[in-house]
Design an enzyme around this catalytic site. Structure first.
Site, PDB file in Angstrom:
ATOM      1  N   ASP A  29       0.852  -1.190   0.000  1.00 64.65           N
ATOM      2  CA  ASP A  29       0.000   0.000   0.000  1.00 64.65           C
ATOM      3  C   ASP A  29       0.888   1.242   0.000  1.00 64.65           C
ATOM      4  O   ASP A  29       1.592   1.506   0.969  1.00 64.65           O
ATOM      5  CB  ASP A  29      -0.908  -0.009   1.235  1.00 64.65           C
ATOM      6  CG  ASP A  29      -2.036   1.007   1.160  1.00 64.65           C
ATOM      7  OD1 ASP A  29      -1.897   2.012   0.421  1.00 64.65           O
ATOM      8  OD2 ASP A  29      -3.060   0.803   1.838  1.00 64.65           O
TER       9      ASP A  29
ATOM     10  N   ARG B 285      -0.286   4.422  -0.531  1.00 65.65           N
ATOM     11  CA  ARG B 285      -1.080   5.642  -0.391  1.00 65.65           C
ATOM     12  C   ARG B 285      -0.525   6.561   0.700  1.00 65.65           C
ATOM     13  O   ARG B 285      -0.040   6.106   1.722  1.00 65.65           O
ATOM     14  CB  ARG B 285      -2.544   5.293  -0.100  1.00 65.65           C
ATOM     15  CG  ARG B 285      -3.221   4.663  -1.304  1.00 65.65           C
ATOM     16  CD  ARG B 285      -4.606   4.221  -0.991  1.00 65.65           C
ATOM     17  NE  ARG B 285      -4.598   3.060  -0.090  1.00 65.65           N
ATOM     18  CZ  ARG B 285      -5.691   2.401   0.262  1.00 65.65           C
ATOM     19  NH1 ARG B 285      -6.878   2.787  -0.188  1.00 65.65           N
ATOM     20  NH2 ARG B 285      -5.609   1.361   1.070  1.00 65.65           N
TER      21      ARG B 285
END
Length: 197
Positions: free
Chosen positions: A127, A129
């Site tokens: 991930d 983000r």
């Protein structure tokens, strides 16, 4: 200094009601991000909110491989029902790896890899983000605290870290089907998402 600048706002009629759409420009990347809000979100009462990462396949192409499109619609419906809330639509496709890399990851998933293994095989973290921009968007909208619709503990921790208190986590389990069962199990087992089914 803020990581984003507020560019413009306009009304956005939807099947669930009229939202205010506010556009932001991310300073470091030039990416455009959007907030959809309804009602007065500047009061001290915690605001029903969703941080939604762009998912072209789920949000616009109706993919059953994920739960993204289902969560997007459910979040907007819940905000409209309460007549107060905000949804951040953040341009971080494929957990930050981008659309074309996401298609590569889908290909690896078709061969048996889970979503984490596919990202790692392509040389990415599970991930990528960055939620700093989300906190800055909320601050520019004068949102003081959240009732955050999420199953992802990283979003809660990030908001708290960047100065946006989360008064309540509101579960958002939507769209489970035969095509995304393995995906959802991986989100729970490897990424720590709080899912009950």
């Amino acid at each position: 200094m803020s990581s984003v600048s507020l560019v413009a706002s306009a009304e956005l009629p939807t099947p669930w009601g009229v939202f205010t759409m506010t556009g932001f420009k991310e300073e470091a990347t030039g990416k455009d991000h959007v907030a959809l809000s309804m009602g007065d979100i500047t009061t001290d009462a915690p605001v029903l909110a969703r941080i939604h990462s762009e998912c072209l396949t789920g949000d616009a192409l109706f993919s059953l491989r994920c739960d993204c499109g289902f969560q997007l619609q459910a979040a907007l419906q819940r905000i409209a029902k309460e007549e107060r809330g905000v949804l951040l639509y953040v341009r971080q496709e494929g957990r930050g790896i981008g659309l074309l890399n996401k298609i590569h990851a889908y290909h690896l998933q078709d061969q048996g890899a889970d979503t984490v293994e596919a990202n790692e095989a392509l040389g990415f973290a599970p991930d990528l983000r960055d939620y700093t921009i989300c906190a800055d968007m909320l601050k520019l909208l004068d949102v003081k605290s959240l009732r955050l619709m999420t199953n992802n503990p990283r979003k809660i921790k990030a908001m708290e870290k960047y100065g946006i208190p989360v008064a309540e986590r509101v579960p958002l389990e939507e769209g489970k089907n035969a095509y995304n069962e393995f995906y959802l199990a991986t989100k729970a087992g490897k990424l720590g998402h709080m899912l009950h089914d």
